[in-house]
Design an enzyme around this catalytic site. Structure first.
Site, PDB file in Angstrom:
ATOM      1  CE  LYS A 170      -5.386  -4.143   3.710  1.00  0.00           C
ATOM      2  NZ  LYS A 170      -5.549  -3.600   5.070  1.00  0.00           N
TER       3      LYS A 170
ATOM      4  CG  ASP B 153      -8.902  -2.696   4.263  1.00  0.00           C
ATOM      5  OD1 ASP B 153      -8.248  -2.337   5.250  1.00  0.00           O
ATOM      6  OD2 ASP B 153      -9.051  -1.947   3.267  1.00  0.00           O
TER       7      ASP B 153
HETATM    8  P1  NDP Z   1     -15.831  -0.019   5.135  1.00  0.00           P
HETATM    9  O1  NDP Z   1     -15.940  -0.639   3.805  1.00  0.00           O
HETATM   10  O2  NDP Z   1     -16.608  -0.568   6.264  1.00  0.00           O
HETATM   11  O3  NDP Z   1     -16.165   1.540   5.035  1.00  0.00           O
HETATM   12  C1  NDP Z   1     -15.455   2.371   4.194  1.00  0.00           C
HETATM   13  C2  NDP Z   1     -16.017   3.782   4.301  1.00  0.00           C
HETATM   14  O4  NDP Z   1     -15.147   4.677   3.618  1.00  0.00           O
HETATM   15  C3  NDP Z   1     -17.364   3.930   3.645  1.00  0.00           C
HETATM   16  O5  NDP Z   1     -18.087   4.951   4.283  1.00  0.00           O
HETATM   17  C4  NDP Z   1     -17.001   4.329   2.221  1.00  0.00           C
HETATM   18  O6  NDP Z   1     -18.005   5.041   1.529  1.00  0.00           O
HETATM   19  C5  NDP Z   1     -15.801   5.222   2.479  1.00  0.00           C
HETATM   20  N1  NDP Z   1     -14.902   5.154   1.309  1.00  0.00           N
HETATM   21  C6  NDP Z   1     -14.242   4.068   0.857  1.00  0.00           C
HETATM   22  N2  NDP Z   1     -13.536   4.352  -0.238  1.00  0.00           N
HETATM   23  C7  NDP Z   1     -13.767   5.649  -0.487  1.00  0.00           C
HETATM   24  C8  NDP Z   1     -13.314   6.538  -1.474  1.00  0.00           C
HETATM   25  N3  NDP Z   1     -12.469   6.145  -2.443  1.00  0.00           N
HETATM   26  N4  NDP Z   1     -13.726   7.837  -1.403  1.00  0.00           N
HETATM   27  C9  NDP Z   1     -14.588   8.243  -0.413  1.00  0.00           C
HETATM   28  N5  NDP Z   1     -15.051   7.442   0.551  1.00  0.00           N
HETATM   29  C10 NDP Z   1     -14.641   6.173   0.518  1.00  0.00           C
HETATM   30  O7  NDP Z   1     -14.259  -0.027   5.459  1.00  0.00           O
HETATM   31  P2  NDP Z   1     -13.528   0.117   6.880  1.00  0.00           P
HETATM   32  O8  NDP Z   1     -14.280   1.023   7.761  1.00  0.00           O
HETATM   33  O9  NDP Z   1     -13.194  -1.231   7.346  1.00  0.00           O
HETATM   34  O10 NDP Z   1     -12.165   0.805   6.439  1.00  0.00           O
HETATM   35  C11 NDP Z   1     -11.979   2.216   6.411  1.00  0.00           C
HETATM   36  C12 NDP Z   1     -10.500   2.542   6.457  1.00  0.00           C
HETATM   37  O11 NDP Z   1      -9.927   1.987   7.648  1.00  0.00           O
HETATM   38  C13 NDP Z   1      -9.659   1.969   5.313  1.00  0.00           C
HETATM   39  O12 NDP Z   1      -8.600   2.861   5.040  1.00  0.00           O
HETATM   40  C14 NDP Z   1      -9.077   0.689   5.899  1.00  0.00           C
HETATM   41  O13 NDP Z   1      -7.909   0.293   5.254  1.00  0.00           O
HETATM   42  C15 NDP Z   1      -8.810   1.153   7.324  1.00  0.00           C
HETATM   43  N6  NDP Z   1      -8.682   0.123   8.342  1.00  0.00           N
HETATM   44  C16 NDP Z   1      -9.655  -0.815   8.528  1.00  0.00           C
HETATM   45  C17 NDP Z   1      -9.515  -1.769   9.520  1.00  0.00           C
HETATM   46  C18 NDP Z   1     -10.567  -2.754   9.831  1.00  0.00           C
HETATM   47  O14 NDP Z   1     -10.401  -3.513  10.790  1.00  0.00           O
HETATM   48  N7  NDP Z   1     -11.673  -2.786   9.100  1.00  0.00           N
HETATM   49  C19 NDP Z   1      -8.296  -1.824  10.353  1.00  0.00           C
HETATM   50  C20 NDP Z   1      -7.375  -0.742  10.132  1.00  0.00           C
HETATM   51  C21 NDP Z   1      -7.570   0.160   9.141  1.00  0.00           C
HETATM   52  P3  NDP Z   1     -18.822   4.317   0.359  1.00  0.00           P
HETATM   53  O15 NDP Z   1     -19.714   3.338   1.047  1.00  0.00           O
HETATM   54  O16 NDP Z   1     -19.535   5.409  -0.339  1.00  0.00           O
HETATM   55  O17 NDP Z   1     -17.791   3.643  -0.511  1.00  0.00           O
HETATM   56  O1  2IT Z   2      -5.550  -2.359   7.841  1.00  0.00           O
HETATM   57  C1  2IT Z   2      -5.749  -3.202   8.739  1.00  0.00           C
HETATM   58  O2  2IT Z   2      -5.028  -3.260   9.747  1.00  0.00           O
HETATM   59  C2  2IT Z   2      -6.868  -4.138   8.579  1.00  0.00           C
HETATM   60  N1  2IT Z   2      -7.611  -4.019   7.610  1.00  0.00           N
HETATM   61  C3  2IT Z   2      -7.079  -5.239   9.584  1.00  0.00           C
HETATM   62  C4  2IT Z   2      -6.189  -6.404   9.278  1.00  0.00           C
HETATM   63  C5  2IT Z   2      -6.426  -7.637  10.124  1.00  0.00           C
HETATM   64  O3  2IT Z   2      -5.752  -8.633   9.814  1.00  0.00           O
HETATM   65  O4  2IT Z   2      -7.235  -7.626  11.039  1.00  0.00           O
END
Ligand code: NDP
Ligand code: 2IT
Length: 446
Positions: free
Chosen positions: A126, A166
């Site tokens: 990561k 992420d």
């Molecule tokens: P994005 O940046 O697309 O969206 C993040 C969302 O979460 C936004 O709505 C944001 O609001 C909110 N957010 C982020 N940080 C905070 C905080 N500290 N407090 C409150 N709200 C918060 O990210 P993703 O959708 O890609 O990721 C979301 C979660 O999913 C994370 O935990 C990530 O690690 C996990 N994840 C993502 C994967 C992927 O493929 N993208 C895969 C597996 C897990 P705001 O815009 O106001 O910051």
């Molecule tokens: O938390 C996660 O699994 C991710 N942000 C996706 C990682 C990836 O390599 O697609």
């Protein structure tokens, strides 16, 4: 048993002071995996877990860049290369002001287990930066990404370490990062995943995490002769994972009542349908605006400033924003309101005491390393397509994603089925551990 676990955790804690999120992730794994290790001669006495909690390599670097006012800005960049026993390091990059060593080490540690569960050959890593893309212009984001990659490029490669997105890193950022890598290496390769479809990306990768978590929840429900139809769902976040989890819930006949961002949550008692979701996608992905704008367009909905959505009555909760966003009080509230299923879209969104309450009350609770593995799984499929120099159709990739989520569910059952209750925490941790531990044992003390 308790003494062995305590001793192990105190040893890890000594070396990782002031890293609460990392210790939280390690504690959960230790509590479920150590009782298993002590019953297995091949693992006992090999210090495998102690080796797993030590990153193979930690890289930290300066990222200097010039903003639109021609001021020099300095951020910190990181890459944690946690474990490469079953494949090259693989995992996302996070750009958010809260990024620090503890958060990235917890994410990298979780990633090792998650990637093992996908059945694909990927180790865990990561990275990211404390850079905040919010409020930055496109050209500022581009300059930052170029500066970040100018250091990172020497540490990564399609057979070495393959970053992805992420929080704060989506298609736009992956594009800028890829462009700079290609320029520095003079090489067009599958060094990042989440690429655009016309330049090496996989169909369904943007959708994969959100779709995958809903497929996983569907597996849990099917295992209880139930389904998603007409279920009331509460979702947090409104980014990549939340958006596509919402889409798949709608497709499967459930009603999504809430979405959120760091400023609060929206509650739409009529349900967020496809048209409303399209508006949210434009709002968040193109305008990069706040979720509160939703009530201007849909005045029957409510906006609750600075609040989380867990007090809204639902059958299923899917936290999709960030770590530790669901605490003990929120868990009590969900239980009181009759919520039966919690599937994590985010990484470690539920605090430990909330998780313990779910387990004690036999709530169907899926930890992120199992339920959100669809994203990295399709990243693995993107790597496979890049190696083949070929692309699979939407249907093929979606079919493989479904199969992988179902296989992860089966692995959780194999190790977590306790008579009348499936403990998915135990199941996911032991299944992930076994795969990585066997590879580490085979490869000797390295
Ligand atoms: P994005 O940046 O697309 O969206 C993040 C969302 O979460 C936004 O709505 C944001 O609001 C909110 N957010 C982020 N940080 C905070 C905080 N500290 N407090 C409150 N709200 C918060 O990210 P993703 O959708 O890609 O990721 C979301 C979660 O999913 C994370 O935990 C990530 O690690 C996990 N994840 C993502 C994967 C992927 O493929 N993208 C895969 C597996 C897990 P705001 O815009 O106001 O910051
Ligand atoms: O938390 C996660 O699994 C991710 N942000 C996706 C990682 C990836 O390599 O697609």
């Amino acid at each position: 048993m308790e003494k062995i676990i305590k001793q192990f955790l105190s040893e890890v804690n000594k070396k990782n002071q002031n890293e609460p999120e990392f210790m939280q992730a390690v504690t959960e794994v230790a509590e479920t995996v150590i009782p298993y290790i002590v019953t297995k001669d091949i693992y006992y006495g090999q210090n495998i877990l102690l080796r797993m909690v030590e990153p193979e390599r930690v890289i930290s670097f300066r990222v200097a860049w010039i903003d639109d006012n021609e001021e020099i800005q300095v951020n910190r960049g990181y890459r944690i290369e946690m474990n490469s026993a079953i494949g090259p390091y693989k995992g996302g990059l996070r750009f958010h002001p809260s990024v620090n060593m503890s958060i990235l080490k917890f994410l990298a540690f979780e990633q090792v287990f998650k990637n093992a569960l996908t059945t694909l050959p990927m180790g865990g890593g990561k990275g990211g930066s404390d850079f905040d893309p919010k409020g930055k212009s496109d050209t500022e984001v581009m300059r930052f990404c170029q500066s970040f990659m100018t250091e990172l490029f020497r540490h990564i490669g399609p057979n070495k370490d393959i970053p992805a997105g992420d929080i704060g890193v989506g298609g736009r950022e992956i594009g800028y990062l890829f462009g700079q890598y290609k320029r520095l290496k003079n090489e067009f390769s599958g060094v990042l995943t989440g690429k655009g479809v016309s330049w090496g990306g996989s169909l369904i990768r943007p959708e994969a995490t959100g779709y995958g978590v809903v497929y996983f929840i569907d597996e849990i429900l099917k295992n209880n002769s139930d389904g998603l139809k007409n279920k009331l769902v509460v979702i947090s976040g409104s980014g990549n994972v939340a958006q596509y989890a919402t889409e798949k819930c709608i497709d499967m006949g459930a009603k999504v009542l809430t979405l959120s961002d760091s400023s609060g949550y929206i509650y739409d008692k009529d349900g967020i349908d496809k048209e409303k979701l399209e508006y949210i996608m434009e709002l968040k992905n193109i305008k990069r605006d706040r979720i509160s704008e939703y009530i201007k367009k849909y005045p029957k909905a409510e906006f609750h400033s600075n609040k989380k959505p867990w007090s809204v009555k639902c059958d299923i909760a899917i936290p999709c924003a960030t770590e530790n966003e669901l605490d003990l009080n929120a868990a009590k509230e969900l239980l009181k309101n009759g919520c039966k299923t919690v599937g994590e879209g985010a990484n470690m969104p539920c605090k430990s005491d909330a998780v313990n309450l779910f387990l004690k009350n036999k709530i169907q609770y899926a930890p992120g390393k199992a339920s959100n593995a669809g994203g990295v799984a399709v990243s693995g499929l993107e790597m496979a397509q890049n190696s083949l120099k070929y692309t699979w159709s939407r249907e093929v990739v979606d079919g493989k994603l479904k199969e992988i989520m179902s296989d992860i569910h089966s692995s959780c059952l194999q190790y977590g089925n306790d008579k009348d209750y499936v403990n998915y925490v135990k199941g996911a941790n032991i299944a992930g551990f076994v795969k990585v531990a066997d590879a580490m044992l085979a490869q000797g003390v390295v």
